[in-house]
Design an enzyme around this catalytic site. Structure first.
Site, mmCIF file in Angstrom:
data_model
loop_
_atom_site.group_PDB
_atom_site.id
_atom_site.type_symbol
_atom_site.label_atom_id
_atom_site.label_comp_id
_atom_site.label_asym_id
_atom_site.label_seq_id
_atom_site.Cartn_x
_atom_site.Cartn_y
_atom_site.Cartn_z
ATOM 1 N N THR A 163 0.817 -1.221 0.000
ATOM 2 C CA THR A 163 0.000 0.000 0.000
ATOM 3 C C THR A 163 0.844 1.261 0.000
ATOM 4 O O THR A 163 0.486 2.265 -0.621
ATOM 5 C CB THR A 163 -0.903 0.015 1.259
ATOM 6 O OG1 THR A 163 -1.820 -1.046 1.146
ATOM 7 C CG2 THR A 163 -1.675 1.305 1.404
ATOM 8 N N ASP A 182 1.814 -6.717 -4.498
ATOM 9 C CA ASP A 182 0.965 -6.666 -3.314
ATOM 10 C C ASP A 182 1.505 -7.810 -2.455
ATOM 11 O O ASP A 182 1.794 -8.893 -2.968
ATOM 12 C CB ASP A 182 -0.493 -6.940 -3.712
ATOM 13 C CG ASP A 182 -1.435 -6.832 -2.523
ATOM 14 O OD1 ASP A 182 -2.293 -5.931 -2.548
ATOM 15 O OD2 ASP A 182 -1.339 -7.656 -1.591
ATOM 16 N N SER A 183 1.666 -7.598 -1.167
ATOM 17 C CA SER A 183 2.360 -8.613 -0.374
ATOM 18 C C SER A 183 1.586 -9.922 -0.279
ATOM 19 O O SER A 183 2.106 -10.916 0.223
ATOM 20 C CB SER A 183 2.735 -8.082 1.007
ATOM 21 O OG SER A 183 1.628 -8.077 1.865
ATOM 22 N N SER A 184 0.358 -9.959 -0.791
ATOM 23 C CA SER A 184 -0.356 -11.239 -0.883
ATOM 24 C C SER A 184 0.391 -12.201 -1.809
ATOM 25 O O SER A 184 0.160 -13.410 -1.767
ATOM 26 C CB SER A 184 -1.762 -11.045 -1.440
ATOM 27 O OG SER A 184 -2.327 -9.889 -0.929
ATOM 28 N N GLN A 223 -3.883 -21.321 18.997
ATOM 29 C CA GLN A 223 -4.790 -20.430 18.261
ATOM 30 C C GLN A 223 -5.022 -19.111 19.004
ATOM 31 O O GLN A 223 -5.605 -18.185 18.439
ATOM 32 C CB GLN A 223 -6.150 -21.110 18.065
ATOM 33 C CG GLN A 223 -6.098 -22.262 17.108
ATOM 34 C CD GLN A 223 -7.451 -22.908 16.882
ATOM 35 O OE1 GLN A 223 -8.488 -22.348 17.239
ATOM 36 N NE2 GLN A 223 -7.445 -24.076 16.279
ATOM 37 N N CYS A 224 -4.597 -19.027 20.274
ATOM 38 C CA CYS A 224 -4.835 -17.800 21.047
ATOM 39 C C CYS A 224 -3.933 -16.698 20.503
ATOM 40 O O CYS A 224 -2.706 -16.809 20.582
ATOM 41 C CB CYS A 224 -4.547 -18.030 22.530
ATOM 42 S SG CYS A 224 -5.661 -19.220 23.246
ATOM 43 N N THR A 258 1.581 -4.669 4.311
ATOM 44 C CA THR A 258 1.371 -5.111 5.695
ATOM 45 C C THR A 258 0.792 -6.527 5.792
ATOM 46 O O THR A 258 0.995 -7.206 6.792
ATOM 47 C CB THR A 258 0.414 -4.153 6.436
ATOM 48 O OG1 THR A 258 -0.809 -4.084 5.712
ATOM 49 C CG2 THR A 258 1.017 -2.780 6.596
ATOM 50 N N ASP A 259 0.065 -6.944 4.731
ATOM 51 C CA ASP A 259 -0.690 -8.203 4.866
ATOM 52 C C ASP A 259 0.188 -9.383 5.271
ATOM 53 O O ASP A 259 -0.214 -10.207 6.089
ATOM 54 C CB ASP A 259 -1.416 -8.532 3.548
ATOM 55 C CG ASP A 259 -2.591 -7.596 3.300
ATOM 56 O OD1 ASP A 259 -2.972 -6.871 4.231
ATOM 57 O OD2 ASP A 259 -3.114 -7.587 2.166
HETATM 58 N N1 ASP Z 1 -2.547 -5.531 0.312
HETATM 59 C C1 ASP Z 1 -1.491 -4.658 0.760
HETATM 60 C C2 ASP Z 1 -0.214 -5.493 0.851
HETATM 61 O O1 ASP Z 1 -0.032 -6.208 1.785
HETATM 62 C C3 ASP Z 1 -1.830 -4.079 2.066
HETATM 63 C C4 ASP Z 1 -0.755 -3.203 2.669
HETATM 64 O O2 ASP Z 1 0.263 -2.913 2.134
HETATM 65 O O3 ASP Z 1 -0.982 -2.756 3.786
HETATM 66 O O4 ASP Z 1 0.605 -5.404 -0.036
#
Ligand code: ASP
Length: 341
Positions: free
Chosen positions: A13, A57-59, A276-277, A89-90
């Site tokens: 992002t 995108d980090s996905s 899982q906690c 962030t993902d």
């Molecule tokens: N979908 C974005 C990613 O992880 C979200 C982000 O950067 O916060 O690349």
């Protein structure tokens, strides 16, 4: 003397703009960081900037991406005092975990950061995150860098990277580290928590470039079918399973389930239990009768490791080519401060 910092932009992002046709956020290539953030010139740092292409995108993060990233850090290691990685962030917690294992004997700061709002947006959190990440990467105590490990800096807090997970998709404080203290808090000044910062003997950096992704993540839930468990455990080439168990490491007590687990362990599949906690606590095998079956079935305890760190650690350990017995041993012992035993 100004510190030399390499900022590596990978996507996410922080560097996104809106595609005029689809209106979706997509990564763009930004070459000159100073035009976006002129205040960086005021820091005690000479900054170079590289992109790890293609921007993602980090996905789309995967072991190949982690290996290209550690190679870039390794190739530039001697020329810089510290590294700041701009990352989505993902999956930032997975990347931070993987980097921590792949960079053995790291003695310089590698700080990952990103943002919840793109840099081009007026209220972006990215501006403060980058500026402070560079400032932290430039800090030293005497001749030594203050931080000598892989961290995440986000919204006024510095975390050990392999202790974090993404906890929030809306708030600016997106990350949590339930089982390990913040390494620094940022307000008017930066307050370092020295008891929680690793101090290292200087040794040559070893960049590991093998990860074995023949592993699986199995999350238990009430009513989980034995056919699901059985199909995961019979995946071709499977070497290890990170199993998210209930509470302090508990699992269903049915014969059918436990014999699937025991057979898989007997056949050399390494099964690691993590809790899982999300907000804290650890696996304590044998605390309840409901974890005894796993213990007897050869499952090992991941203590207070996050799922993110457990996955990266398992890929790393199998990638080194060590035996399953050794993998089991190291899964239960800390390598990079990722667990408390
Ligand atoms: N979908 C974005 C990613 O992880 C979200 C982000 O950067 O916060 O690349």
């Amino acid at each position: 003397m100004k510190k030399k910092i390499l900022v590596i932009y990978t996507g996410g992002t922080i560097g996104m703009i809106q595609n005029p046709d689809t209106k979706a956020l997509e990564p763009f290539e930004f070459k000159d960081i100073y035009s976006h953030l002129p205040m960086l010139k005021l820091l005690n740092a000479d900054i170079d900037f590289k992109s790890l292409l293609p921007l993602i995108d980090s996905s789309d993060t995967n072991p190949d991406f982690w290996i290209r990233l550690v190679k870039m850090i390794g190739d530039n290691y001697d020329n810089y005092d510290g590294f700041v990685i701009l990352h989505g962030t993902d999956t930032m917690a997975y990347t931070a975990s993987a980097l921590s294992f792949l960079l053995e004997n790291l003695s310089k700061p590698v700080i990952l950061t990103g943002s919840q709002l793109p840099l081009g947006v007026v209220r972006t959190d990215g501006r403060d995150n980058i500026v402070t990440a560079v400032e932290i990467a430039s800090e030293s105590v005497g001749d030594e860098p203050r931080i000598q490990e892989v961290c995440i800096y986000f919204e006024n807090a510095l975390f050990r990277g392999n202790r974090t997970y993404k906890a929030n998709a809306e708030r600016f404080n997106a990350f949590a580290s339930p089982n390990y203290h913040k390494m620094a808090k940022v307000g008017v000044s930066i307050t370092y928590n020295d008891n929680f910062i690793q101090k290292k003997e200087k040794q040559p950096l070893i960049v590991h470039t093998d990860l074995d992704a023949n592993i699986a993540l199995l999350k238990l839930y009430p009513g989980i079918s034995t056919s699901l468990v059985s199909s995961v455990l019979s995946m071709p080439g499977l070497r290890g399973v990170v199993m998210e168990t209930f509470g302090a490491g508990n699992a269903p007590s049915s014969e059918e389930f436990l014999s699937l687990i025991k057979n898989a362990s007997d056949n050399g599949i390494v099964i690691l239990s993590v809790s899982q906690c999300k907000d804290g606590g650890a696996v304590k095998m044998g605390l309840y009768g409901a974890s005894l079956g796993l213990d007897k079935g050869g499952v090992v305890s991941g203590a207070d490791m996050t799922t993110e760190a457990a996955i990266a650690k398992m890929m790393y350990l199998f990638g080194t080519g060590m035996s399953s017995e050794k993998v089991k041993y190291w899964l239960q012992h800390p390598l990079r401060g990722e667990m408390t035993i």
